[in-house]
Write a protein that holds these residues in place. Sequence first.
Motif, PDB file in Angstrom:
ATOM      1  N   ASP A 183       0.615  -1.104   0.102  1.00  0.00           N
ATOM      2  CA  ASP A 183      -0.005  -0.002  -0.091  1.00  0.00           C
ATOM      3  C   ASP A 183       0.967   1.303   0.047  1.00  0.00           C
ATOM      4  O   ASP A 183       0.721   2.100   0.772  1.00  0.00           O
ATOM      5  CB  ASP A 183      -0.817  -0.175   1.129  1.00  0.00           C
ATOM      6  CG  ASP A 183      -1.908   1.135   1.057  1.00  0.00           C
ATOM      7  OD1 ASP A 183      -2.152   1.666  -0.024  1.00  0.00           O
ATOM      8  OD2 ASP A 183      -2.362   1.510   2.561  1.00  0.00           O
ATOM      9  N   TRP A 373       3.314  -7.709   4.690  1.00  0.00           N
ATOM     10  CA  TRP A 373       2.027  -8.822   4.123  1.00  0.00           C
ATOM     11  C   TRP A 373       2.705  -9.985   3.703  1.00  0.00           C
ATOM     12  O   TRP A 373       3.748 -10.369   4.307  1.00  0.00           O
ATOM     13  CB  TRP A 373       1.409  -8.111   3.074  1.00  0.00           C
ATOM     14  CG  TRP A 373       0.302  -6.850   3.523  1.00  0.00           C
ATOM     15  CD1 TRP A 373       0.305  -6.549   4.897  1.00  0.00           C
ATOM     16  CD2 TRP A 373      -0.234  -5.901   2.750  1.00  0.00           C
ATOM     17  NE1 TRP A 373      -0.498  -5.417   4.845  1.00  0.00           N
ATOM     18  CE2 TRP A 373      -0.991  -4.754   3.654  1.00  0.00           C
ATOM     19  CE3 TRP A 373      -0.740  -5.757   1.492  1.00  0.00           C
ATOM     20  CZ2 TRP A 373      -1.774  -3.992   3.193  1.00  0.00           C
ATOM     21  CZ3 TRP A 373      -1.444  -4.806   1.140  1.00  0.00           C
ATOM     22  CH2 TRP A 373      -1.868  -3.799   1.819  1.00  0.00           C
ATOM     23  N   ASN A 410       5.644  -6.388   9.024  1.00  0.00           N
ATOM     24  CA  ASN A 410       4.521  -5.790   9.302  1.00  0.00           C
ATOM     25  C   ASN A 410       3.134  -6.491   8.714  1.00  0.00           C
ATOM     26  O   ASN A 410       3.182  -7.112   7.526  1.00  0.00           O
ATOM     27  CB  ASN A 410       4.423  -4.542   8.333  1.00  0.00           C
ATOM     28  CG  ASN A 410       3.231  -3.729   8.425  1.00  0.00           C
ATOM     29  OD1 ASN A 410       3.020  -2.904   9.537  1.00  0.00           O
ATOM     30  ND2 ASN A 410       2.102  -3.859   7.391  1.00  0.00           N
ATOM     31  N   ASN A 465      -1.319  -3.310  14.707  1.00  0.00           N
ATOM     32  CA  ASN A 465      -1.971  -2.581  13.851  1.00  0.00           C
ATOM     33  C   ASN A 465      -3.451  -2.812  13.749  1.00  0.00           C
ATOM     34  O   ASN A 465      -3.994  -4.213  13.848  1.00  0.00           O
ATOM     35  CB  ASN A 465      -1.495  -2.890  12.264  1.00  0.00           C
ATOM     36  CG  ASN A 465      -0.103  -2.379  11.894  1.00  0.00           C
ATOM     37  OD1 ASN A 465       0.368  -1.871  12.991  1.00  0.00           O
ATOM     38  ND2 ASN A 465       0.316  -2.745  10.823  1.00  0.00           N
ATOM     39  N   TYR A 467      -7.483  -1.425  13.254  1.00  0.00           N
ATOM     40  CA  TYR A 467      -8.320  -0.216  12.366  1.00  0.00           C
ATOM     41  C   TYR A 467      -9.715  -0.343  12.849  1.00  0.00           C
ATOM     42  O   TYR A 467     -10.597  -0.401  12.153  1.00  0.00           O
ATOM     43  CB  TYR A 467      -8.383  -0.325  10.951  1.00  0.00           C
ATOM     44  CG  TYR A 467      -6.793   0.322  10.347  1.00  0.00           C
ATOM     45  CD1 TYR A 467      -6.985   1.450  10.213  1.00  0.00           C
ATOM     46  CD2 TYR A 467      -5.841  -0.597  10.253  1.00  0.00           C
ATOM     47  CE1 TYR A 467      -5.663   2.112   9.818  1.00  0.00           C
ATOM     48  CE2 TYR A 467      -4.521  -0.022   9.897  1.00  0.00           C
ATOM     49  CZ  TYR A 467      -4.424   1.231   9.606  1.00  0.00           C
ATOM     50  OH  TYR A 467      -3.335   1.703   9.240  1.00  0.00           O
ATOM     51  N   GLU A 495      -0.222   1.025  14.387  1.00  0.00           N
ATOM     52  CA  GLU A 495      -1.159   1.802  13.285  1.00  0.00           C
ATOM     53  C   GLU A 495      -2.538   1.820  13.789  1.00  0.00           C
ATOM     54  O   GLU A 495      -3.140   0.770  14.402  1.00  0.00           O
ATOM     55  CB  GLU A 495      -1.161   1.246  12.031  1.00  0.00           C
ATOM     56  CG  GLU A 495       0.065   1.104  11.150  1.00  0.00           C
ATOM     57  CD  GLU A 495       0.056   0.648   9.731  1.00  0.00           C
ATOM     58  OE1 GLU A 495      -1.175   0.488   9.312  1.00  0.00           O
ATOM     59  OE2 GLU A 495       0.835  -0.036   9.554  1.00  0.00           O
ATOM     60  N   TRP A 540      -1.489   5.806  12.039  1.00  0.00           N
ATOM     61  CA  TRP A 540      -1.322   5.823  10.629  1.00  0.00           C
ATOM     62  C   TRP A 540      -2.249   7.048  10.145  1.00  0.00           C
ATOM     63  O   TRP A 540      -3.386   6.956   9.972  1.00  0.00           O
ATOM     64  CB  TRP A 540      -1.926   4.455   9.897  1.00  0.00           C
ATOM     65  CG  TRP A 540      -1.327   4.295   8.616  1.00  0.00           C
ATOM     66  CD1 TRP A 540      -2.108   4.190   7.275  1.00  0.00           C
ATOM     67  CD2 TRP A 540      -0.120   4.040   8.287  1.00  0.00           C
ATOM     68  NE1 TRP A 540      -1.249   3.917   6.329  1.00  0.00           N
ATOM     69  CE2 TRP A 540      -0.031   3.557   7.007  1.00  0.00           C
ATOM     70  CE3 TRP A 540       1.260   3.759   9.096  1.00  0.00           C
ATOM     71  CZ2 TRP A 540       1.085   3.442   6.218  1.00  0.00           C
ATOM     72  CZ3 TRP A 540       2.256   3.416   8.305  1.00  0.00           C
ATOM     73  CH2 TRP A 540       2.355   3.308   7.077  1.00  0.00           C
ATOM     74  N   ARG A 550      -5.435   2.708  -4.160  1.00  0.00           N
ATOM     75  CA  ARG A 550      -6.549   3.456  -3.983  1.00  0.00           C
ATOM     76  C   ARG A 550      -7.034   4.097  -5.009  1.00  0.00           C
ATOM     77  O   ARG A 550      -6.288   5.350  -5.189  1.00  0.00           O
ATOM     78  CB  ARG A 550      -6.252   4.234  -2.694  1.00  0.00           C
ATOM     79  CG  ARG A 550      -5.146   3.282  -1.774  1.00  0.00           C
ATOM     80  CD  ARG A 550      -6.213   2.938  -0.482  1.00  0.00           C
ATOM     81  NE  ARG A 550      -5.253   2.031   0.338  1.00  0.00           N
ATOM     82  CZ  ARG A 550      -5.772   1.195   1.364  1.00  0.00           C
ATOM     83  NH1 ARG A 550      -7.231   1.140   1.381  1.00  0.00           N
ATOM     84  NH2 ARG A 550      -5.073   0.842   2.243  1.00  0.00           N
ATOM     85  N   ASN A 559      -3.743   7.186  -0.287  1.00  0.00           N
ATOM     86  CA  ASN A 559      -4.135   6.920   0.780  1.00  0.00           C
ATOM     87  C   ASN A 559      -4.484   8.064   1.701  1.00  0.00           C
ATOM     88  O   ASN A 559      -3.643   8.909   1.914  1.00  0.00           O
ATOM     89  CB  ASN A 559      -3.259   5.907   1.523  1.00  0.00           C
ATOM     90  CG  ASN A 559      -3.537   5.245   2.918  1.00  0.00           C
ATOM     91  OD1 ASN A 559      -4.103   6.012   3.806  1.00  0.00           O
ATOM     92  ND2 ASN A 559      -3.473   4.105   3.241  1.00  0.00           N
TER      93      ASN A 559
HETATM   94  C1  GCB Z   1      -2.118  -1.302   7.393  1.00  0.00           C
HETATM   95  C2  GCB Z   1      -0.741  -1.200   6.523  1.00  0.00           C
HETATM   96  C3  GCB Z   1      -0.124   0.186   5.968  1.00  0.00           C
HETATM   97  C4  GCB Z   1      -1.843   0.707   5.191  1.00  0.00           C
HETATM   98  C5  GCB Z   1      -2.920   0.768   6.221  1.00  0.00           C
HETATM   99  C6  GCB Z   1      -3.923   1.225   5.439  1.00  0.00           C
HETATM  100  O1  GCB Z   1      -2.443  -1.740   8.172  1.00  0.00           O
HETATM  101  O2  GCB Z   1       0.291  -1.610   7.474  1.00  0.00           O
HETATM  102  O3  GCB Z   1       0.773  -0.156   4.947  1.00  0.00           O
HETATM  103  O4  GCB Z   1      -1.554   1.678   4.330  1.00  0.00           O
HETATM  104  O5  GCB Z   1      -3.016  -0.548   6.931  1.00  0.00           O
HETATM  105  O6  GCB Z   1      -4.349   2.375   5.295  1.00  0.00           O
HETATM  106  O7  GCB Z   1      -4.919   0.159   5.361  1.00  0.00           O
END
Ligand code: GCB
Length: 590
Positions: A183, A373, A410, A465, A467, A495, A540, A550, A559
């Motif tokens: 990404d 990844w 990562n 990480n 989200y 993140e 992040w 994206r 992003n």
């Molecule tokens: C993650 C990745 C990062 C991505 C981010 C995203 O977990 O480590 O490289 O840019 O999410 O924005 O999805």
Amino acid sequence: LAENALQALHDEDYDRPFNPQNLNHTTMIFMGDREQVSLDGDWNFCVDLLDTGLRQKWFAMEPAAPRDREEPWDYDPYMGETVPVPSCWQMLKEKWYFFEGSAWYTRPVDFSPKPGKRTFLRVGAAQYDCKVFLNGEFIGNHYGGSTPFFAELTDQLKDGRNWLMLCVNNQRTTDRVPMRNTDWFNYGGVYREVSLIETPQSLIRDFFIHMKPSAERTGLVASVVAEGAETAEIAIPELGVSETVTLVDGRGTLAIDAAPLLWSPERPKLYNVHVTAGDDRVSDRVGFRTIERKGRELFLNGRPLWLRGISVHEDDAKLGKVITEDDLRRRYAHAKEMGCNFVRLAHYPHHERAVELADEFGLLVWAEIPVYWAIDFANPATERDAQNQLIELIRRDRNRASVAIWSVGNENADTDARLAFMKGLAETARAEDPTRLIAAACLVNHTKLKIEDRLAAYLDIIGINEYYGWYDEDFSELPKILANSQPDRPVVISETGADADITEHGPKDGLFSEDYQAEVYEKQIATLRDLDFVKGMSPWILYDFRTERRQGIFQRGFNRKGLIAADKVTKKKSFAIMQEFYRTVAAGEV
Ligand code: GCB
């Protein structure tokens, strides 16, 4: 068709690293303040999608006027289009924006040999691999798009005009580090500085100085690797240090009595350190500090530490991966303004100047390699590549006090092959540098709703990480995960975040709006602030950044999780939210 146009290209013909095992770090030399003759500037350039240059051996073409040529070559490396080095070709012409493949860089090098001197080529970084040719001869290939490499040219450079050619290839393949899917933008080219370095016959290959591990936090340990010398001298005038170390088989380690003022984000004190071996003399600016993990706690110079961080990419809307001093200074000024004492330099080694400047600014650094990844964890060549990138990064930066954490990967799924691969990286990092903490950015176990990763046993810090509020919509799972988890070591939220498009195209509410992002940050902070095993955060990300994957209407090739927009000026609401949170952390209210 000419025979050479039909000839199959055997990649292995050029798949020869400087060292047969692809251990290019063995050719590194200690840089410090060495003088460099810059080879930056205009180089002849040509993209080469079909690798015709390797088949036709463009590198072996004699520099001659076109009318004197007997063969109809398909390219002439000595004339035509030029591009500046350093640069990323995507940023130079629209037709090169998505180009992936080989590209040729050629330039003359005028040289007059000096008796008793050695000459090395240094390439700061080329994305991803780089084949070096000098005067028609293949010198070697370097893998890894973010670390410097060196080639000794002493015996190959001739008096007068020489021709240097670099063939850089940024094609994503399954066996590389990273592999095909990331990404961030797959920039290509020679995007850091290129130079020649002249040394005497004696040569300091490596130098590492750090605090002696002790409860008193005094005393230093220095190790030197040098060629052509029996002893090395280490001097730190400000501390009254002037010591000699005996080298056995070119190596020596020495304990030094000294009580330096300790480096910290509040007082980033640096000392001039001079190393001499034979006629070779190099100086560096070095800070001294300790970083430790005990149970779930982190300590800097013996004092409890909470990492108030931010993640950053090396990405610029105009220059790609080319980094300017202004850009670095702006980045760190923004981090400081947010209240940070810590930056995560994601997801690959950044320019060495980024860590030098972090030393000066007083920012702790998480540095990492792009084991990102789904790497081909079962492939020994991939593993050698990752190991080599890790060692090149550590040897380049291990005298930087700012660097506190080496991260070995990562978001890699917890498989047996990945465990063996990454455990090996953690062991290499510890062997290369026993003075820093090892981390990786791991994933939560979504089935068990728990922080659980077999790699954690080999790490000092479990990066997570997560989200929640973005990819994982059910925010109520986050407190459950945290309640279910009893990690025996510190967790850093490496993140978290949400996209927000604040351009005129962006939505006013809902997903991708500034308010939605702000809400995610409010909820994250409210959940994480009271957890005793969370010892830091690096949301992040500082700035929106370019990425091919994206393409939504609010993303448009970027992003947009930045706390600051891609213009690197306009702050989103979340910036002030993080700033306020870090103010309370710094005031000891958390
Ligand atoms: C993650 C990745 C990062 C991505 C981010 C995203 O977990 O480590 O490289 O840019 O999410 O924005 O999805």
